[in-house]
Design a protein around this motif. Structure first.
Motif, PDB file in Angstrom:
ATOM      1  N   VAL A  15     -20.630 -64.458   7.726  1.00 14.25           N
ATOM      2  CA  VAL A  15     -20.598 -65.141   9.023  1.00 14.25           C
ATOM      3  C   VAL A  15     -21.740 -64.635   9.901  1.00 14.25           C
ATOM      4  N   PRO A  16     -22.665 -65.520  10.300  1.00 15.98           N
ATOM      5  CA  PRO A  16     -23.787 -65.051  11.120  1.00 15.98           C
ATOM      6  C   PRO A  16     -23.334 -64.612  12.509  1.00 15.98           C
ATOM      7  N   THR A  17     -23.997 -63.596  13.021  1.00 12.44           N
ATOM      8  CA  THR A  17     -23.718 -63.124  14.378  1.00 12.44           C
ATOM      9  C   THR A  17     -24.176 -64.194  15.367  1.00 12.44           C
ATOM     10  N   PRO A  18     -23.411 -64.437  16.422  1.00 11.78           N
ATOM     11  CA  PRO A  18     -23.849 -65.460  17.376  1.00 11.78           C
ATOM     12  C   PRO A  18     -25.042 -64.978  18.201  1.00 11.78           C
ATOM     13  N   SER A  19     -25.809 -65.915  18.682  1.00  6.90           N
ATOM     14  CA  SER A  19     -26.941 -65.587  19.532  1.00  6.90           C
ATOM     15  C   SER A  19     -27.122 -66.736  20.509  1.00  6.90           C
ATOM     16  N   LEU A  20     -28.023 -66.562  21.479  1.00  7.59           N
ATOM     17  CA  LEU A  20     -28.271 -67.664  22.413  1.00  7.59           C
ATOM     18  C   LEU A  20     -28.850 -68.852  21.651  1.00  7.59           C
ATOM     19  N   GLN A  21     -29.497 -68.581  20.508  1.00  5.11           N
ATOM     20  CA  GLN A  21     -30.062 -69.669  19.707  1.00  5.11           C
ATOM     21  C   GLN A  21     -28.988 -70.338  18.844  1.00  5.11           C
ATOM     22  N   ASN A  22     -28.032 -69.544  18.350  1.00  7.87           N
ATOM     23  CA  ASN A  22     -26.930 -70.116  17.567  1.00  7.87           C
ATOM     24  C   ASN A  22     -25.632 -69.775  18.286  1.00  7.87           C
ATOM     25  N   ASN A  23     -25.359 -70.545  19.332  1.00  6.99           N
ATOM     26  CA  ASN A  23     -24.161 -70.238  20.123  1.00  6.99           C
ATOM     27  C   ASN A  23     -23.037 -71.242  19.885  1.00  6.99           C
ATOM     28  N   THR A  24     -22.965 -71.774  18.658  1.00  8.12           N
ATOM     29  CA  THR A  24     -21.795 -72.590  18.335  1.00  8.12           C
ATOM     30  C   THR A  24     -20.585 -71.666  18.296  1.00  8.12           C
ATOM     31  N   ALA A  25     -19.421 -72.267  18.361  1.00  5.03           N
ATOM     32  CA  ALA A  25     -18.179 -71.508  18.443  1.00  5.03           C
ATOM     33  C   ALA A  25     -17.954 -70.687  17.172  1.00  5.03           C
ATOM     34  N   ASP A  26     -17.091 -69.680  17.299  1.00  8.94           N
ATOM     35  CA  ASP A  26     -16.740 -68.841  16.150  1.00  8.94           C
ATOM     36  C   ASP A  26     -16.304 -69.714  14.968  1.00  8.94           C
ATOM     37  N   ALA A  27     -15.408 -70.634  15.233  1.00 13.71           N
ATOM     38  CA  ALA A  27     -14.874 -71.488  14.166  1.00 13.71           C
ATOM     39  C   ALA A  27     -16.000 -72.262  13.490  1.00 13.71           C
ATOM     40  N   GLU A  28     -16.873 -72.817  14.280  1.00 17.50           N
ATOM     41  CA  GLU A  28     -17.932 -73.655  13.721  1.00 17.50           C
ATOM     42  C   GLU A  28     -18.950 -72.816  12.925  1.00 17.50           C
ATOM     43  N   ARG A  29     -19.160 -71.552  13.290  1.00 21.12           N
ATOM     44  CA  ARG A  29     -20.050 -70.708  12.488  1.00 21.12           C
ATOM     45  C   ARG A  29     -19.417 -70.390  11.133  1.00 21.12           C
ATOM     46  N   VAL A  30     -18.099 -70.160  11.147  1.00 18.23           N
ATOM     47  CA  VAL A  30     -17.386 -69.932   9.876  1.00 18.23           C
ATOM     48  C   VAL A  30     -17.469 -71.180   8.998  1.00 18.23           C
ATOM     49  N   LEU A  31     -17.235 -72.334   9.611  1.00 21.28           N
ATOM     50  CA  LEU A  31     -17.235 -73.578   8.833  1.00 21.28           C
ATOM     51  C   LEU A  31     -18.623 -73.882   8.275  1.00 21.28           C
ATOM     52  N   LEU A  50      -7.184 -69.202  14.021  1.00 19.15           N
ATOM     53  CA  LEU A  50      -8.119 -69.240  15.168  1.00 19.15           C
ATOM     54  C   LEU A  50      -7.747 -68.189  16.206  1.00 19.15           C
ATOM     55  N   ARG A  51      -6.426 -67.954  16.311  1.00 19.51           N
ATOM     56  CA  ARG A  51      -5.962 -67.028  17.348  1.00 19.51           C
ATOM     57  C   ARG A  51      -6.387 -65.592  17.077  1.00 19.51           C
ATOM     58  N   ILE A  52      -6.660 -65.258  15.810  1.00 13.38           N
ATOM     59  CA  ILE A  52      -7.117 -63.895  15.514  1.00 13.38           C
ATOM     60  C   ILE A  52      -8.590 -63.845  15.131  1.00 13.38           C
ATOM     61  N   LEU A  53      -9.212 -65.022  15.037  1.00 11.11           N
ATOM     62  CA  LEU A  53     -10.582 -65.091  14.514  1.00 11.11           C
ATOM     63  C   LEU A  53     -11.612 -64.307  15.335  1.00 11.11           C
ATOM     64  N   PRO A  54     -11.632 -64.437  16.678  1.00  8.88           N
ATOM     65  CA  PRO A  54     -12.705 -63.763  17.428  1.00  8.88           C
ATOM     66  C   PRO A  54     -12.711 -62.254  17.206  1.00  8.88           C
ATOM     67  N   GLY A  55     -11.534 -61.641  17.198  1.00  9.69           N
ATOM     68  CA  GLY A  55     -11.453 -60.202  16.976  1.00  9.69           C
ATOM     69  C   GLY A  55     -11.901 -59.843  15.571  1.00  9.69           C
ATOM     70  N   LEU A  56     -11.431 -60.631  14.600  1.00  8.34           N
ATOM     71  CA  LEU A  56     -11.732 -60.370  13.189  1.00  8.34           C
ATOM     72  C   LEU A  56     -13.235 -60.337  12.928  1.00  8.34           C
TER      73      LEU A  56
ATOM     74  N   PHE B 186      -4.864 -73.000  26.883  1.00  7.73           N
ATOM     75  CA  PHE B 186      -3.773 -73.911  26.500  1.00  7.73           C
ATOM     76  C   PHE B 186      -3.383 -73.697  25.031  1.00  7.73           C
ATOM     77  N   MET B 187      -4.394 -73.471  24.188  1.00  7.66           N
ATOM     78  CA  MET B 187      -4.118 -73.272  22.755  1.00  7.66           C
ATOM     79  C   MET B 187      -3.775 -71.824  22.414  1.00  7.66           C
ATOM     80  N   GLY B 188      -3.850 -70.943  23.413  1.00 10.32           N
ATOM     81  CA  GLY B 188      -3.591 -69.535  23.130  1.00 10.32           C
ATOM     82  C   GLY B 188      -4.741 -68.879  22.387  1.00 10.32           C
ATOM     83  N   LEU B 189      -5.954 -69.371  22.618  1.00 11.36           N
ATOM     84  CA  LEU B 189      -7.136 -68.795  21.960  1.00 11.36           C
ATOM     85  C   LEU B 189      -7.850 -67.856  22.926  1.00 11.36           C
ATOM     86  N   ASP B 190      -8.280 -66.735  22.391  1.00 10.05           N
ATOM     87  CA  ASP B 190      -8.930 -65.691  23.185  1.00 10.05           C
ATOM     88  C   ASP B 190     -10.198 -66.233  23.860  1.00 10.05           C
ATOM     89  N   PRO B 191     -10.218 -66.284  25.197  1.00  7.53           N
ATOM     90  CA  PRO B 191     -11.384 -66.874  25.877  1.00  7.53           C
ATOM     91  C   PRO B 191     -12.455 -65.871  26.255  1.00  7.53           C
TER      92      PRO B 191
END
Lengths: 516, 516
Positions: A15-31, A50-56, B186-191
């Motif tokens: 999973v690529p690290t987000p940056s200002l150049q690639n600032n799509t959402a966590d989910a979309e970077r995984v996908l 999704l609820r645990i994804l950002p921390g993971l 609303f979705m309970g996702l970490d903002p």
């Protein structure tokens, strides 16, 4: 049946690290990272994940194993864990009417981790599926039947997981195969129309379900795949069996026979499949699978002729003194008696050839297989003329079904490349003996292959090969279901098959009796 | 915005009676009947609906209304009822940071059945989204914020349903639009990563969800569609607004401006869309939307010049004695003062032109709009030079954003076919006044169109038009997001826009002052 390299439901991504150049959402970077592995962008992520994804993805490195599910060409990521974590687990379940068999599979390596089986607890409601379906129509009946199977699966799965040293929530994918009625009861679907003309299931092709929606206590994200059925008499267990045997992938035409609670036959190759089941089954069921007793310690499962003698040698399970005889033993015995002239071509005992081993009870002839002094019960073990008549009807029904289905597509039974025999029947039956009495066609013995539990084999195959999803749909969609009409043609064939090995002995050139 | 005939989520089908010739399962017969209406066979039936399906189709006639949901090209039947039953209902929800608006819609006719709105209860945690996001990071904070909004939605939906005479389980589809942070809560996702560089949401395009998985107490089969976002600063409310305005379907280039908690601008046509938001917003927020007071009884929302006089005529909400002034009133007032020479081109009050209506407090000039004896408070209602300076910064920021985005694609603001103004701002603002002070470009007044609550409008559109699902994805995928860099160019434009109407008066040919 052929082993392939596992190309399953687990995909490893970075999973690529987000940056200002690639600032799509966590989910979309995984996908996006998954897209090359799946060759499609049609993927989403389970809400609970999704609820645990950002921390993971911010604490556990960049390399993850994703567990996926797929339905209707749409993939869902149901779990993500660092590659260093223990592998995710799949559960394969053969939901039999009498017996339920489970295996746990490592979803990364494909290795089977554990296996167990238990009697279907719905047996307490009714030993056969008819009684259960009637019970399901009573108030609370369906829920009770569903709870019985789900609760016992939960207990069994928990125990299996514990034996492997992990929690049930390690199980992320489950594949279930069973006959149409059993899968309906498992899903809590009303089965009553299955047994009433015109014999309609609620659903042929169940959706991918969440384990929690079925009451299974696994991971809240676990998905359950239930093999589709073709109709009331042709269930997902058979589709799983075809997948496992690979009938649908072979150039040459082969046949698969499964004798469980019902008798089902599939004939075909990579271009077409034709199947039939049920209508002529009762004779076979009552004969082969219920005659004598179920296999168990001391039960005679093999009978052989001692060369150059009229003596018969019996083998028992666990080598204990004999206490009874099971289906494969009866077939062996009938073959041995027929080949030595002690059974005539109508299947009747020939007293003058039986050298004092005939006994009469209420005018019914019995053949004494084991004397009381050698048996485990202290009493003679016998087989009656009535038992033998029942076997003859069964074997004739079996052969008639095989002949009917192959004639319907213009294939001769003698042209079959492989003859797969599934289930317990396949594991114990001696093809040579079955050919001798004309139950199975006179093919080279090498054509006969025992599949073992092909329904379970199909569910394991599903857990190991993501691509088989399309195969399963294709098998289901391509099968022509042949309704067996018990018409005059059928009855003529049945009558001809009631002789040993057959009225037309030319169909069984390898069957040559010592004394005729 | 254009009314189309409803072609929504409800399809009427006739389910054929099963026969020995058509003995596919109940589910498959329903799906086959749906296929022509959907032009796809990629449909399945919700498990809970399967559980009641056999009884339904055998007792309730042959004609049914099916309620469908769709995601990733796969349709799911979530409800079936005889056509004679009351129509199924959809809920449209605009999830605003300050205010939440709901409408119930008849899914067959598209008629709005009821509407209500309530203050977002998360306000008690923090009036702005930043405070809520910080709170979400505390233990239990996210769950508490989610519960606040979900509980109040449940109460409001139950009340609305009761007022219409049905139960909440009549609501089968729900469409929700909100900014990125609100939909995450609303979705309970970490903002928390939304507000930290590089500003990453958890998800851009949420999956179709089950209402029950979000805690909404509707039908267990109800599905919830949440409008996708483009990033932290461009939420689903804007996508809903574009859908509602129809910007993406028009040949001519138009612009849409939404000033809510944030200022967002979308420019485009059927071939392309470009959007920007946020970075230059604070001045505008602090100015236009927070200056003075919120609209309410007695608040001055319009100020007009009495022709041939220096007198100003104020209009108040509910025609009560004036107690204050809201954003649109301030813009009107500034325009009136400027057009009559009482405000100079720098936005400074010209005391000698104000004929005794200037008052000084701590050396700061105040313009007395209403004398104490005429006001509802008994005190003079005034606007200070500081208020006016703030307005000038706001209007300059607004114009600079509009200019920046249109210059980025080589379009002149004067070439725009339509100028859509969304939200409360759009409902109350007088375009003529806004043009006079150079806040909005000098287009013909007919180009200006007020959209009202375009976010809610988009959710209603979704409930009425099943085909818009593809449009929503296409809008989201085709928008280019323009990061507003506050660089030297931007600052130069901003400085030029701080004059009334602009340093380059040639941009505003219609603005001709009586006295200059």
């Amino acid at each position: 049946m052929k082993q392939k390299a596992i190309n399953g439901w687990v995909k490893t991504i970075s999973v690529p690290t987000p940056s200002l150049q690639n600032n799509t959402a966590d989910a979309e970077r995984v996908l996006a990272a998954l897209k090359p592995a799946l060759a499609t962008g049609n993927v989403s992520i389970d809400l609970d994940l999704l609820r645990i994804l950002p921390g993971l993805i911010r604490t556990a490195g960049n390399e993850f194993n994703c567990v996926l599910s797929c339905r209707n060409d749409h993939w869902t990521v149901i779990d993500m864990a660092p590659v260093s974590d223990p592998a995710p687990v799949g559960a394969a379940i053969d939901l039999g009417t009498s017996r339920v068999v489970l295996q746990l599979v490592n979803l990364v390596s494909g290795d089977v981790l554990a296996e167990s089986s238990f009697d279907n607890p719905q047996y307490t409601i009714g030993p056969d599926i008819l009684a259960r379906i009637h019970y399901a129509a009573e108030p609370g009946g369906l829920a009770a039947l569903q709870a019985l199977i789900v609760d016992s699966l939960n207990g069994e799965l928990a125990g299996l997981c514990q034996s492997c040293g992990f929690e049930p929530d390690a199980v992320l994918l489950t594949a279930v195969a069973g006959n149409t009625a059993m899968t309906h009861l498992f899903m809590g679907l009303d089965p009553q129309w299955i047994i009433r003309e015109p014999y309609i299931p609620v659903v042929n092709r169940p959706d991918l379900l969440k384990a929690a929606d079925l009451g299974l206590k696994l991971n809240p994200r676990t998905r359950v795949f239930i093999f589709p059925n073709i109709g009331s008499y042709f269930g997902g267990d058979l589709i799983a069996g075809i997948l496992y045997a690979g009938l649908h992938n072979q150039e040459e035409t082969s046949i698969m026979v499964d004798v469980g609670t019902n008798a089902e036959v599939v004939l075909g190759n990579r271009n077409w499949l034709i199947a039939c089941a049920g209508a002529a089954g009762p004779a076979l069921e009552g004969g082969v699978t219920k005659m004598g007793m179920l296999a168990g310690p001391g039960v005679i499962d093999q009978v052989q002729r001692v060369p150059g003698s009229t003596k018969l040698r019996v083998s028992t399970i666990d080598d204990l003194p004999p206490v009874g005889i099971c289906g494969s033993g009866v077939i062996d015995l009938a073959a041995a008696l027929f080949m030595s002239g002690r059974l005539d071509i109508r299947g009747k005992l020939v007293p003058e050839k039986c050298a004092g081993r005939i006994r009469y009870e209420a005018e019914l002839a019995h053949f004494v297989l084991v004397n009381g002094e050698d048996s485990g019960t202290g009493r003679d073990l016998t087989i009656s003329q009535a038992d033998l008549d029942s076997l003859i009807r069964s074997k004739a029904a079996m052969y008639t079904i095989l002949e009917t289905i192959s004639q319907s597509v213009g294939t001769a039974l003698s042209d079959l490349a492989s003859f797969y025999v599934a289930g317990t029947f396949g594991s114990f039956i001696n093809p040579r003996a079955a050919i001798s009495i004309g139950m199975l066609p006179d093919l080279p013995l090498t054509a006969y292959q025992s599949l073992g539990n092909s329904s379970l084999g199909g569910t394991i195959h599903y857990l190991k090969h993501a691509a088989c999803l399309a195969e399963i749909d294709s098998i289901r969609d391509s099968i022509t279901y042949l309704e067996l009409n018990v018409n005059q043609d059928f009855m003529n064939r049945f009558s001809a098959a009631k002789f040993l090995p057959h009225t037309n002995a030319g169909l069984f050139p390898s069957v040559v009796r010592e004394e005729s």
